[in-house]
Design a protein around this motif. Structure first.
Motif, PDB file in Angstrom:
ATOM      1  N   LEU A  71       0.826  -1.198   0.000  1.00  0.00           N
ATOM      2  CA  LEU A  71       0.000   0.000   0.000  1.00  0.00           C
ATOM      3  C   LEU A  71       0.866   1.256   0.000  1.00  0.00           C
ATOM      4  O   LEU A  71       0.549   2.244  -0.668  1.00  0.00           O
ATOM      5  CB  LEU A  71      -0.917  -0.013   1.230  1.00  0.00           C
ATOM      6  CG  LEU A  71      -2.017   1.047   1.297  1.00  0.00           C
ATOM      7  CD1 LEU A  71      -2.942   0.944   0.101  1.00  0.00           C
ATOM      8  CD2 LEU A  71      -2.804   0.910   2.595  1.00  0.00           C
ATOM      9  N   ASN A  75       0.465   3.969  -2.765  1.00  0.00           N
ATOM     10  CA  ASN A  75      -0.312   5.134  -2.346  1.00  0.00           C
ATOM     11  C   ASN A  75       0.427   6.096  -1.429  1.00  0.00           C
ATOM     12  O   ASN A  75      -0.104   7.169  -1.128  1.00  0.00           O
ATOM     13  CB  ASN A  75      -1.593   4.670  -1.635  1.00  0.00           C
ATOM     14  CG  ASN A  75      -2.486   3.861  -2.543  1.00  0.00           C
ATOM     15  OD1 ASN A  75      -3.259   4.394  -3.311  1.00  0.00           O
ATOM     16  ND2 ASN A  75      -2.368   2.544  -2.446  1.00  0.00           N
ATOM     17  N   ALA A  79      -0.833   4.595   3.681  1.00  0.00           N
ATOM     18  CA  ALA A  79      -0.527   3.248   4.146  1.00  0.00           C
ATOM     19  C   ALA A  79      -0.096   3.218   5.606  1.00  0.00           C
ATOM     20  O   ALA A  79      -0.255   2.201   6.286  1.00  0.00           O
ATOM     21  CB  ALA A  79       0.577   2.634   3.278  1.00  0.00           C
ATOM     22  N   GLU A 309       1.813  -5.822  -3.461  1.00  0.00           N
ATOM     23  CA  GLU A 309       2.386  -6.507  -2.293  1.00  0.00           C
ATOM     24  C   GLU A 309       3.677  -7.240  -2.629  1.00  0.00           C
ATOM     25  O   GLU A 309       4.425  -7.641  -1.735  1.00  0.00           O
ATOM     26  CB  GLU A 309       1.363  -7.489  -1.707  1.00  0.00           C
ATOM     27  CG  GLU A 309       1.035  -8.678  -2.579  1.00  0.00           C
ATOM     28  CD  GLU A 309      -0.034  -8.380  -3.618  1.00  0.00           C
ATOM     29  OE1 GLU A 309      -0.376  -9.304  -4.389  1.00  0.00           O
ATOM     30  OE2 GLU A 309      -0.522  -7.239  -3.675  1.00  0.00           O
TER      31      GLU A 309
END
Length: 513
Positions: A71, A75, A79, A309
């Motif tokens: 994340l 982003n 996160a 991920e």
């Protein structure tokens, strides 16, 4: 593709975990007859060190270690909601877990639904609490497998083709057997290896990243150039979502059966208080994983589309020599084994205590309860493996997002019930139903996003927290109506006060709730 040294180190870590699982029976051996308390809670005998290993290893899962940096890679700043979220958990655990442990120990409660049954005298309310916990746990268990597969695939350790299914089954076979035989003691001993392996490997990776890139300043500058400066900062529109997500996630975490099971296994409230004070060490670990997501962005790692991920495993594979990379991948894999085992134990225990014994076989002997719990625990693991092989990864992620919203809806019955019994069980049932429906609707409406907009403005909030507020409102209003109508409630079998009171210690004058 993984080299021989990486694979050898990875297998050594997994082999060490399997050997430790075999020795689980030596952890505080007991001469007592088989009982569900002994199998599921290790006879409530774990001291501060073992409880810290187990609780931290249960809360911080392999999927967390993959999803948070992913994340951050995609982003930026949002996160890092996981850092304040896990910090908020510590004082909540200090208060809620210790109080709940004391009541559970005094009355022989093994699950949180047992407490709800005793507090409100309402079998239906206890049943929905147990079923909600099981429902929220199963996709979470499947995500541990997804976390392993994502990490190992990115590192080249996970083979493709027909053998990949056998690898996944083999990884869980030893754990399944050890858990079946020794219960919670198996993940407890493995959690010690998890802590050592993860702390050592993450320290090595972070040091290497900082040495290669020239320090944290250069890491963030490089990431800002690739992601865009504002993306590494929270905008005013993102702040309500960030805060509500951190708070709601913290409240939800302590309602999960696997976290409560790990807490119930402690030997005293004093132990839990010590562990709650020391848990921030695991939070620091999570913050470093998030930092590695930023570092992967700064170094130009290109994760596959929809697979952010994999960014940190790809970073590890690029920067680290084979043996150290194998250690990292092995540590993350072991990081999935501990919570997966505890989740299966918690789901099985909830089923046996609050479904099987309550509605199917009320006279079941302790030995039979253990036998049924072992079978259900094994079935849960097999179901998780089948779930991963049979459905898309996104389906498991979507269900886990819903699980977090759902588990938060038992907060009024459990956490509020620890301090006051004024809420009527039927009103709590109505609030639970309203929260479940509203939370599910909001998440699905937003395309399975846990952050939803309310109204037409830019204001966004965590869907679980919005549903919880509705849940509480319905429970409070419903209680007032039911009391006015004179609707009876079940007997309270706990020794907790029926309403929130504050007494004063005469020797110190301090407030004592």
């Amino acid at each position: 593709m993984a080299d021989g040294a990486m694979t050898a180190t990875f297998l050594a870590v997994i082999g060490g975990a399997s050997l430790l699982a075999v020795t689980a029976r030596r952890l505080r051996p007991s001469d007592r007859l088989p009982s569900l308390e002994g199998w599921a809670l290790a006879d409530r005998s774990l001291g501060p060190v073992w409880t810290w290993f187990l609780l931290g290893g249960t809360i911080f899962t392999a999927y967390t270690f993959a999803a948070i940096p992913g994340l951050a890679y995609g982003n930026g700043a949002p996160a890092f909601f996981a850092v304040p979220y896990t910090v908020i958990v510590c004082p909540l655990a200090f208060v809620l877990l210790t109080r709940l442990w004391s009541v559970a120990r005094r009355h022989g409660y093994i699950t949180v639904a047992d407490f709800v049954r005793g507090r409100y005298g309402s079998p239906p309310l206890a049943l929905v609490v147990a079923l909600t916990g099981i429902l929220a746990t199963m996709p979470y268990l499947a995500l541990q497998l997804l976390g392993i597969r994502a990490v190992l695939t990115a590192g080249g350790v996970y083979p493709r083709g027909a053998t990949e299914d056998l690898v996944m089954v083999a990884l869980f076979a030893g754990l399944a057997v050890a858990t079946y035989r020794h219960g919670l003691r198996a993940p407890t001993v493995i959690s010690a290896l998890k802590a050592v392996a993860v702390f050592v490997s993450l320290t090595a990776v972070t040091w290497l990243v900082l040495a290669r890139l020239g320090g944290p300043g250069e890491v963030f500058e490089g990431a800002a150039e690739r992601l865009g400066g504002p993306a590494l900062l929270l905008t005013p529109e993102q702040q309500p979502a960030y805060a509500s997500l951190a708070l709601g996630s913290a409240l939800a975490l302590l309602m999960y059966p696997h976290v409560l099971t790990a807490g119930f296994a402690a030997d005293s409230p004093r132990t839990l208080r010590k562990v709650a004070v020391a848990l921030p060490a695991w939070t620091g670990l999570l913050a470093l994983f998030g930092f590695l997501g930023i570092a992967a962005l700064a170094t130009g790692v290109r994760a596959p589309e929809g697979g952010a991920e994999a960014a940190v495993p790809m970073l590890v594979d690029r920067l680290m020599p084979g043996p150290l990379a194998g250690l990292v991948f092995g540590a993350i894999t072991v990081g999935a084994l501990v919570p997966a085992a505890v989740m299966s134990i918690a789901a099985a225990t909830s089923f046996v205590r609050n479904v099987y014994v309550e509605y199917v076989h009320p006279t079941a002997t302790p030995k039979r309860q253990v036998r049924i719990a072992k079978a259900v625990s094994l079935t849960a693991k097999l179901g998780a493996v089948a779930f991963v092989f049979g459905l898309r990864d996104q389906a498991a992620i979507n269900l886990q997002l819903l699980g977090g919203v759902w588990i938060l809806q038992i907060f009024p019955a459990v956490a509020v019930g620890l301090f006051t019994g004024r809420l009527h069980p039927r009103a709590l049932l109505a609030g639970w139903g309203a929260g479940m429906l509203a939370g599910t609707f909001l998440v699905v409406r937003e395309g399975f996003s846990s952050v939803v907009s309310l109204g037409t403005g830019p204001f966004e909030i965590y869907a679980g927290l919005a549903a919880l507020l509705l849940n509480l409102a319905v429970a409070v209003v419903g209680t007032a109506i039911l009391e006015r109508l004179g609707v009876p409630r079940g007997a309270d079998l706990t020794d907790l006060p029926s309403r929130l009171t504050v007494s004063r210690r005469p020797e110190t004058g301090a407030n004592n709730p």
